[in-house]
Scaffold this motif. Sequence first.
Motif, PDB file in Angstrom:
ATOM      1  N   SER A   7       0.667 -85.532  27.221  1.00 31.42           N
ATOM      2  CA  SER A   7      -0.444 -85.887  27.715  1.00 31.42           C
ATOM      3  C   SER A   7      -0.304 -87.215  28.769  1.00 31.42           C
TER       4      SER A   7
ATOM      5  N   PHE B 253      -0.785 -87.237  32.744  1.00 34.51           N
ATOM      6  CA  PHE B 253      -1.548 -88.040  33.316  1.00 34.51           C
ATOM      7  C   PHE B 253      -1.017 -88.930  34.640  1.00 34.51           C
TER       8      PHE B 253
ATOM      9  N   ALA C 127      -7.004 -88.609  38.078  1.00 34.18           N
ATOM     10  CA  ALA C 127      -6.044 -88.307  37.142  1.00 34.18           C
ATOM     11  C   ALA C 127      -6.359 -87.752  35.761  1.00 34.18           C
ATOM     12  N   ILE C 128      -7.387 -88.574  35.286  1.00 31.93           N
ATOM     13  CA  ILE C 128      -8.242 -88.359  34.005  1.00 31.93           C
ATOM     14  C   ILE C 128      -8.888 -86.832  34.136  1.00 31.93           C
TER      15      ILE C 128
ATOM     16  N   SER D 282      -6.426 -83.962  33.979  1.00 32.60           N
ATOM     17  CA  SER D 282      -5.529 -84.048  32.821  1.00 32.60           C
ATOM     18  C   SER D 282      -6.317 -83.557  31.679  1.00 32.60           C
TER      19      SER D 282
END
Length: 251
Positions: free
Chosen positions: A22, A26, A72-73, A76
């Motif tokens: 993860s 990210f 990015a969040i 992701s």
Amino acid sequence: MNDKELNMVDHLDELRKRLIISAIAFIAFFIAAFLFVEKIYQWLVRDLDMKLIILGPTDILWVYFIIAGVMAISASIPVIAFQVWQFVKPGLLPHERKTTLRYIPALFLLFILGICFGYFIIFPTVLNFLIGLGGDMFMTSFTAEKYFRFLMNMTLPFAFLFELPAITMFLTSIGILNPYALAKVRKYAYFILIVIAVLLSPPDFISDVLVAIPLLLLYEISITLSKFVYKRRQKRLEDSREGEYETEEWA
């Protein structure tokens, strides 16, 4: 070392593996977003009638990091959701694995929907209301840091709160939650959501209401969806018990 300790070590190793994947996802999305951050910035301020002010060179970097971080969040979410599913998969029944896997696209879509709701509805409504309070008494200008901090406060929380229906359905499908428990704690949930709305919105009644109503609706939608999932799960369990009973009779 006994079997229980070995099992715990295996779980921790698996958790570390999922966290690393993860984190890598990210970072990769963050770098990709940073390459296009100037274009994203221009799109975000396209409707502003003024130039944003910076008070120091680090303000530029802070704004770029915030924009790239949010992008990015968002990107992701499917990866993180899949890693969570991979971690809990060994404890799920075959039909539960197939059912819960379908919630991953829903998590991503709801996250994007929450951002859009905050950005296109809540943010301009609250911003225009607050600017209107000043009327002609003040010259309006914003620093880039305060503008984007306000923008994030009006959008990002909704992105996470909009995940509530999908998370509720997921937890109901694996037997952790049920709609009756959600309905039983409704008044406490309402209180918590109203407190969240007050903390997120500017200190005026209209803004509080504009933010609180969607959150309360989300909770009611979550209960309704939980009922649907719960009934399907109960029916599946009953069919499974009947099948086992018939097998025992023939044995």
